[in-house]
Design a protein around this motif. Structure first.
Motif, PDB file in Angstrom:
ATOM      1  N   SER A  25       0.827  -1.213   0.000  1.00 35.22           N
ATOM      2  CA  SER A  25       0.000   0.000   0.000  1.00 35.22           C
ATOM      3  C   SER A  25       0.862   1.263   0.000  1.00 35.22           C
ATOM      4  O   SER A  25       0.415   2.327  -0.404  1.00 35.22           O
ATOM      5  CB  SER A  25      -0.960   0.014   1.188  1.00 35.22           C
ATOM      6  N   ALA A  26       2.114   1.121   0.422  1.00 34.94           N
ATOM      7  CA  ALA A  26       3.023   2.265   0.442  1.00 34.94           C
ATOM      8  C   ALA A  26       3.783   2.414  -0.873  1.00 34.94           C
ATOM      9  O   ALA A  26       4.004   3.526  -1.335  1.00 34.94           O
ATOM     10  CB  ALA A  26       4.017   2.129   1.598  1.00 34.94           C
ATOM     11  N   ASN A  27       4.198   1.277  -1.469  1.00 34.34           N
ATOM     12  CA  ASN A  27       5.015   1.309  -2.686  1.00 34.34           C
ATOM     13  C   ASN A  27       4.814   0.043  -3.499  1.00 34.34           C
ATOM     14  O   ASN A  27       4.594  -1.026  -2.933  1.00 34.34           O
ATOM     15  CB  ASN A  27       6.512   1.375  -2.343  1.00 34.34           C
ATOM     16  N   ALA A  28       4.965   0.170  -4.805  1.00 29.60           N
ATOM     17  CA  ALA A  28       5.034  -0.996  -5.675  1.00 29.60           C
ATOM     18  C   ALA A  28       6.427  -1.603  -5.510  1.00 29.60           C
ATOM     19  O   ALA A  28       7.418  -0.873  -5.471  1.00 29.60           O
ATOM     20  CB  ALA A  28       4.790  -0.594  -7.125  1.00 29.60           C
ATOM     21  N   LEU A  29       6.486  -2.937  -5.373  1.00 31.36           N
ATOM     22  CA  LEU A  29       7.758  -3.584  -5.065  1.00 31.36           C
ATOM     23  C   LEU A  29       7.954  -4.846  -5.905  1.00 31.36           C
ATOM     24  O   LEU A  29       6.990  -5.506  -6.286  1.00 31.36           O
ATOM     25  CB  LEU A  29       7.800  -3.983  -3.585  1.00 31.36           C
ATOM     26  N   THR A  30       9.218  -5.193  -6.119  1.00 26.22           N
ATOM     27  CA  THR A  30       9.555  -6.456  -6.760  1.00 26.22           C
ATOM     28  C   THR A  30       9.444  -7.574  -5.727  1.00 26.22           C
ATOM     29  O   THR A  30       9.354  -7.310  -4.517  1.00 26.22           O
ATOM     30  CB  THR A  30      10.992  -6.438  -7.307  1.00 26.22           C
ATOM     31  N   ILE A  31       9.500  -8.809  -6.195  1.00 31.50           N
ATOM     32  CA  ILE A  31       9.482  -9.955  -5.279  1.00 31.50           C
ATOM     33  C   ILE A  31      10.658  -9.872  -4.310  1.00 31.50           C
ATOM     34  O   ILE A  31      10.503 -10.105  -3.107  1.00 31.50           O
ATOM     35  CB  ILE A  31       9.511 -11.283  -6.060  1.00 31.50           C
ATOM     36  N   ALA A  32      11.822  -9.510  -4.815  1.00 31.35           N
ATOM     37  CA  ALA A  32      13.008  -9.400  -3.963  1.00 31.35           C
ATOM     38  C   ALA A  32      12.806  -8.341  -2.881  1.00 31.35           C
ATOM     39  O   ALA A  32      13.184  -8.549  -1.717  1.00 31.35           O
ATOM     40  CB  ALA A  32      14.243  -9.075  -4.802  1.00 31.35           C
ATOM     41  N   GLU A  33      12.213  -7.216  -3.245  1.00 32.22           N
ATOM     42  CA  GLU A  33      11.986  -6.138  -2.268  1.00 32.22           C
ATOM     43  C   GLU A  33      10.970  -6.571  -1.216  1.00 32.22           C
ATOM     44  O   GLU A  33      11.135  -6.263  -0.029  1.00 32.22           O
ATOM     45  CB  GLU A  33      11.534  -4.867  -2.978  1.00 32.22           C
ATOM     46  N   VAL A  34       9.944  -7.281  -1.629  1.00 32.23           N
ATOM     47  CA  VAL A  34       8.976  -7.795  -0.656  1.00 32.23           C
ATOM     48  C   VAL A  34       9.654  -8.820   0.254  1.00 32.23           C
ATOM     49  O   VAL A  34       9.494  -8.796   1.474  1.00 32.23           O
ATOM     50  CB  VAL A  34       7.741  -8.411  -1.359  1.00 32.23           C
ATOM     51  N   SER A  35      10.436  -9.711  -0.350  1.00 32.63           N
ATOM     52  CA  SER A  35      11.122 -10.771   0.402  1.00 32.63           C
ATOM     53  C   SER A  35      12.027 -10.214   1.495  1.00 32.63           C
ATOM     54  O   SER A  35      12.191 -10.840   2.551  1.00 32.63           O
ATOM     55  CB  SER A  35      11.954 -11.642  -0.535  1.00 32.63           C
ATOM     56  N   ALA A  36      12.614  -9.064   1.255  1.00 30.86           N
ATOM     57  CA  ALA A  36      13.521  -8.462   2.228  1.00 30.86           C
ATOM     58  C   ALA A  36      12.825  -8.134   3.552  1.00 30.86           C
ATOM     59  O   ALA A  36      13.485  -8.000   4.581  1.00 30.86           O
ATOM     60  CB  ALA A  36      14.148  -7.198   1.645  1.00 30.86           C
ATOM     61  N   HIS A  37      11.518  -8.050   3.538  1.00 34.08           N
ATOM     62  CA  HIS A  37      10.757  -7.709   4.742  1.00 34.08           C
ATOM     63  C   HIS A  37      10.278  -8.925   5.525  1.00 34.08           C
ATOM     64  O   HIS A  37       9.647  -8.770   6.573  1.00 34.08           O
ATOM     65  CB  HIS A  37       9.549  -6.840   4.364  1.00 34.08           C
ATOM     66  N   PHE A  38      10.547 -10.125   5.001  1.00 32.96           N
ATOM     67  CA  PHE A  38      10.014 -11.333   5.626  1.00 32.96           C
ATOM     68  C   PHE A  38      11.107 -12.378   5.806  1.00 32.96           C
ATOM     69  O   PHE A  38      12.035 -12.452   5.019  1.00 32.96           O
ATOM     70  CB  PHE A  38       8.863 -11.912   4.780  1.00 32.96           C
ATOM     71  N   ASP A  39      10.943 -13.183   6.834  1.00 29.67           N
ATOM     72  CA  ASP A  39      11.886 -14.262   7.111  1.00 29.67           C
ATOM     73  C   ASP A  39      11.388 -15.538   6.439  1.00 29.67           C
ATOM     74  O   ASP A  39      10.920 -16.473   7.099  1.00 29.67           O
ATOM     75  CB  ASP A  39      12.025 -14.457   8.620  1.00 29.67           C
ATOM     76  N   MET A  40      11.414 -15.528   5.096  1.00 32.03           N
ATOM     77  CA  MET A  40      11.009 -16.691   4.312  1.00 32.03           C
ATOM     78  C   MET A  40      11.699 -16.619   2.961  1.00 32.03           C
ATOM     79  O   MET A  40      12.255 -15.576   2.599  1.00 32.03           O
ATOM     80  CB  MET A  40       9.488 -16.757   4.152  1.00 32.03           C
ATOM     81  N   THR A  41      11.648 -17.695   2.243  1.00 35.04           N
ATOM     82  CA  THR A  41      12.316 -17.729   0.942  1.00 35.04           C
ATOM     83  C   THR A  41      11.577 -16.858  -0.067  1.00 35.04           C
ATOM     84  O   THR A  41      10.390 -16.551   0.102  1.00 35.04           O
ATOM     85  CB  THR A  41      12.369 -19.169   0.390  1.00 35.04           C
ATOM     86  N   ARG A  42      12.294 -16.504  -1.108  1.00 35.25           N
ATOM     87  CA  ARG A  42      11.691 -15.734  -2.190  1.00 35.25           C
ATOM     88  C   ARG A  42      10.555 -16.543  -2.829  1.00 35.25           C
ATOM     89  O   ARG A  42       9.523 -15.979  -3.211  1.00 35.25           O
ATOM     90  CB  ARG A  42      12.744 -15.366  -3.223  1.00 35.25           C
ATOM     91  N   ALA A  43      10.737 -17.861  -2.937  1.00 37.37           N
ATOM     92  CA  ALA A  43       9.699 -18.721  -3.516  1.00 37.37           C
ATOM     93  C   ALA A  43       8.420 -18.680  -2.675  1.00 37.37           C
ATOM     94  O   ALA A  43       7.311 -18.655  -3.215  1.00 37.37           O
ATOM     95  CB  ALA A  43      10.205 -20.148  -3.643  1.00 37.37           C
ATOM     96  N   ALA A  44       8.567 -18.664  -1.351  1.00 37.29           N
ATOM     97  CA  ALA A  44       7.394 -18.589  -0.470  1.00 37.29           C
ATOM     98  C   ALA A  44       6.680 -17.255  -0.633  1.00 37.29           C
ATOM     99  O   ALA A  44       5.444 -17.196  -0.683  1.00 37.29           O
ATOM    100  CB  ALA A  44       7.809 -18.804   0.986  1.00 37.29           C
ATOM    101  N   VAL A  45       7.451 -16.179  -0.742  1.00 35.89           N
ATOM    102  CA  VAL A  45       6.856 -14.860  -0.955  1.00 35.89           C
ATOM    103  C   VAL A  45       6.132 -14.831  -2.303  1.00 35.89           C
ATOM    104  O   VAL A  45       5.023 -14.304  -2.411  1.00 35.89           O
ATOM    105  CB  VAL A  45       7.928 -13.745  -0.875  1.00 35.89           C
ATOM    106  N   LYS A  46       6.742 -15.432  -3.321  1.00 32.68           N
ATOM    107  CA  LYS A  46       6.111 -15.482  -4.642  1.00 32.68           C
ATOM    108  C   LYS A  46       4.773 -16.205  -4.581  1.00 32.68           C
ATOM    109  O   LYS A  46       3.797 -15.781  -5.206  1.00 32.68           O
ATOM    110  CB  LYS A  46       7.021 -16.138  -5.666  1.00 32.68           C
ATOM    111  N   LYS A  47       4.684 -17.282  -3.803  1.00 31.56           N
ATOM    112  CA  LYS A  47       3.414 -17.993  -3.653  1.00 31.56           C
ATOM    113  C   LYS A  47       2.360 -17.096  -3.015  1.00 31.56           C
ATOM    114  O   LYS A  47       1.203 -17.079  -3.443  1.00 31.56           O
ATOM    115  CB  LYS A  47       3.603 -19.264  -2.827  1.00 31.56           C
ATOM    116  N   HIS A  48       2.754 -16.346  -1.984  1.00 31.20           N
ATOM    117  CA  HIS A  48       1.820 -15.408  -1.352  1.00 31.20           C
ATOM    118  C   HIS A  48       1.364 -14.347  -2.355  1.00 31.20           C
ATOM    119  O   HIS A  48       0.175 -14.007  -2.412  1.00 31.20           O
ATOM    120  CB  HIS A  48       2.462 -14.736  -0.134  1.00 31.20           C
TER     121      HIS A  48
END
Length: 106
Positions: A25-48
């Motif tokens: 809601s604050a910014n458009a982000l890449t998968i990598a940028e989203v992943s940086a905020h979570f303690d999970m793999t990039r693949a898990a973030v991609k599934k979300h």
């Protein structure tokens, strides 16, 4: 409940996806940028992100090799519409309660 509403609720059912929505809601982000905020793999973030996209809550735009994820405010419309029913329901119930209380006072 139409499929789009069902998919939106499914997407919002998970706390991580709700956190991702707040983040986007604050910014458009890449998968990598989203992943940086979570303690999970990039693949898990991609599934979300895929579930959020399937729910119509985000859009994904290809920019070269990157996929930019951004919130889709219109995607919340089916959820808000469904919740609106209960808003009216409680308004009616509270109005009835107020009438009953005022009747008992007189």
């Amino acid at each position: 409940m139409p499929d789009q509403t069902q998919n939106a609720f499914r997407a919002l059912a998970d706390p991580t996806r709700r956190d991702i929505m707040r983040l986007l809601s604050a910014n458009a982000l890449t998968i990598a940028e989203v992943s940086a905020h979570f303690d999970m793999t990039r693949a898990a973030v991609k599934k979300h992100l895929t579930v959020l996209n399937d729910g119509g809550l985000i859009t994904v735009e290809a920019r070269g090799r990157e996929r930019i994820n951004q919130i889709n405010p219109l995607g919340l419309a089916p959820v808000l519409s469904w919740l609106e029913f209960f808003d009216h329901f409680w308004d009616d119930r509270l109005a009835d309660l107020k009438t009953a209380i005022e009747k008992d006072i007189q």
